[in-house]
Design an enzyme around this catalytic site. Sequence first.
Site, PDB file in Angstrom:
ATOM      1  CE  LYS A   1       2.247 -64.348  12.288  1.00 17.56           C
ATOM      2  NZ  LYS A   1       2.590 -62.972  12.475  1.00 17.56           N
TER       3      LYS A   1
ATOM      4  CE  LYS B   1      -1.588 -56.314   9.460  1.00 17.24           C
ATOM      5  NZ  LYS B   1      -0.586 -55.862  10.401  1.00 17.24           N
TER       6      LYS B   1
ATOM      7  CE  LYS C   1      -5.136 -63.141  12.362  1.00 19.24           C
ATOM      8  NZ  LYS C   1      -4.404 -62.329  13.256  1.00 19.24           N
TER       9      LYS C   1
HETATM   10  P1  TYM Z   1      -1.330 -57.780  14.520  1.00 21.51           P
HETATM   11  O1  TYM Z   1      -0.468 -56.776  13.867  1.00 21.51           O
HETATM   12  O2  TYM Z   1      -1.401 -59.143  13.915  1.00 21.51           O
HETATM   13  O3  TYM Z   1      -2.820 -57.273  14.627  1.00 21.51           O
HETATM   14  C1  TYM Z   1      -3.088 -56.007  15.220  1.00 21.51           C
HETATM   15  C2  TYM Z   1      -4.374 -56.005  16.015  1.00 21.51           C
HETATM   16  O4  TYM Z   1      -5.480 -56.281  15.198  1.00 21.51           O
HETATM   17  C3  TYM Z   1      -6.204 -57.385  15.711  1.00 21.51           C
HETATM   18  N1  TYM Z   1      -6.673 -58.176  14.554  1.00 21.51           N
HETATM   19  C4  TYM Z   1      -7.943 -58.550  14.377  1.00 21.51           C
HETATM   20  N2  TYM Z   1      -9.051 -58.344  15.107  1.00 21.51           N
HETATM   21  C5  TYM Z   1     -10.191 -58.872  14.656  1.00 21.51           C
HETATM   22  N3  TYM Z   1     -10.294 -59.580  13.503  1.00 21.51           N
HETATM   23  C6  TYM Z   1      -9.206 -59.816  12.729  1.00 21.51           C
HETATM   24  N4  TYM Z   1      -9.320 -60.492  11.604  1.00 21.51           N
HETATM   25  C7  TYM Z   1      -7.955 -59.282  13.165  1.00 21.51           C
HETATM   26  N5  TYM Z   1      -6.693 -59.311  12.646  1.00 21.51           N
HETATM   27  C8  TYM Z   1      -5.927 -58.619  13.515  1.00 21.51           C
HETATM   28  C9  TYM Z   1      -5.200 -58.169  16.530  1.00 21.51           C
HETATM   29  O5  TYM Z   1      -5.814 -58.936  17.523  1.00 21.51           O
HETATM   30  C10 TYM Z   1      -4.381 -57.048  17.126  1.00 21.51           C
HETATM   31  O6  TYM Z   1      -5.029 -56.504  18.252  1.00 21.51           O
HETATM   32  N6  TYM Z   1       1.463 -59.158  18.407  1.00 21.51           N
HETATM   33  C11 TYM Z   1       0.553 -58.133  17.907  1.00 21.51           C
HETATM   34  C12 TYM Z   1       1.192 -56.756  17.897  1.00 21.51           C
HETATM   35  C13 TYM Z   1       1.769 -56.375  19.207  1.00 21.51           C
HETATM   36  C14 TYM Z   1       1.041 -56.002  20.379  1.00 21.51           C
HETATM   37  C15 TYM Z   1       2.046 -55.726  21.374  1.00 21.51           C
HETATM   38  C16 TYM Z   1      -0.311 -55.870  20.676  1.00 21.51           C
HETATM   39  C17 TYM Z   1       3.082 -56.332  19.518  1.00 21.51           C
HETATM   40  N7  TYM Z   1       3.252 -55.940  20.823  1.00 21.51           N
HETATM   41  C18 TYM Z   1       1.664 -55.349  22.659  1.00 21.51           C
HETATM   42  C19 TYM Z   1      -0.670 -55.487  21.971  1.00 21.51           C
HETATM   43  C20 TYM Z   1       0.332 -55.230  22.957  1.00 21.51           C
HETATM   44  C21 TYM Z   1       0.149 -58.507  16.507  1.00 21.51           C
HETATM   45  O7  TYM Z   1       0.827 -59.228  15.819  1.00 21.51           O
HETATM   46  O8  TYM Z   1      -0.954 -57.896  16.070  1.00 21.51           O
END
Ligand code: TYM
Length: 335
Positions: free
Chosen positions: A117, A202, A199
């Site tokens: 990032k 968004k 991957k």
């Molecule tokens: P975020 O918002 O980037 O993504 C949310 C969830 O979706 C999964 N994910 C994917 N899985 C498979 N293939 C993909 N292309 C893909 N893109 C996203 C991510 O692994 C995630 O599970 N830091 C986290 C949010 C967060 C969180 C937490 C999660 C904040 N606090 C505490 C668990 C526990 C994040 O940025 O996810």
Amino acid sequence: MEQQQTKKTILSGIKPTGTLTLGSYLGAIKNWVELANDYECYYMLADMHAITVRQDPAELRRRTLEQLAQYIAAGLDPEKNTIFIQSHVPQHAELSWVLSCYAMFGEMTRMTQFKDKSAKNADNINVGLFTYPVLMAADILIYNADLVPVGDDQRQHVEITRDIAQRFNSIYGDVFTLPEAYVPKTGARVMSLQYPENKMSKSEEDTGGCVSILDKPEDIMRRFKRAVTDSGSEIRFDAKEKPGISNLIQILSACTGRAFSEIESDFSGKGYGDFKLAVGEAVVETLRPVREEAEKLLADKTYLETVYRDGAARAQRRAQRLLSKVYKKVGFVAL
Ligand code: TYM
């Protein structure tokens, strides 16, 4: 209520930085739905994490409510799960400060997501982006979560959460439960339809590489028809040699529950064109009910407000118990 306390706890969240993608749906949220009967589940909208990258305030507010509607539409029942907005539960930020005093600078610099990032946002490498995993650790540890259902890319953050928890426990006794990442077998890493080595994310909405769960069927089909495939003509899973086709096999498997080998034999002798159409159709059918329900829910702002208010109250009650314990352990005077 009392009975729930014996169940193991789950916490997860998604940043409301855009419409949920097929990746976050298959990698995370789809798998949350089945957990409600066996676990006490907390699912948040990680708006505080979202602002580590600049957000338009009105957009962030709109997207947070949209994502709430999408959580419910995807099958998360607000009666059975505690669904809340992260900034409504101030205990996360409070615990995050304490934990930041038990998280090491060196270990934070090793986080892959921080490296990625900060490369992408070179003009805004803010301290929040750096300490993001500490806030994530607080999100998880404040509920003493046993399991954290996430996609593969978040595994490292769950591991550092364990390290921080272990360090704290070794000083103060057993305060925190050590959480484990719960990563699905298929769908854990959905790749871009245009750049299958990356991957699906968004930030890629404009290139056609990303499908969002609110996309119209015709747009989904167009993206799958244009999905990048590999040289050769065989439909076979081989993530190294055939990243495009392997990604499509994975998506089809996650949508239909069919094994990779079954998909390979069903499509043996068929062309890439037919295969892409079949995957597109499976995705359309998987997402259709979610999109239709989300649209209905979004029209009912009063209901959404009831859900997040109720969720915040429940989450705060639980979070405060642990925060008070931590404050006492570190030596703060109780008020
Ligand atoms: P975020 O918002 O980037 O993504 C949310 C969830 O979706 C999964 N994910 C994917 N899985 C498979 N293939 C993909 N292309 C893909 N893109 C996203 C991510 O692994 C995630 O599970 N830091 C986290 C949010 C967060 C969180 C937490 C999660 C904040 N606090 C505490 C668990 C526990 C994040 O940025 O996810």
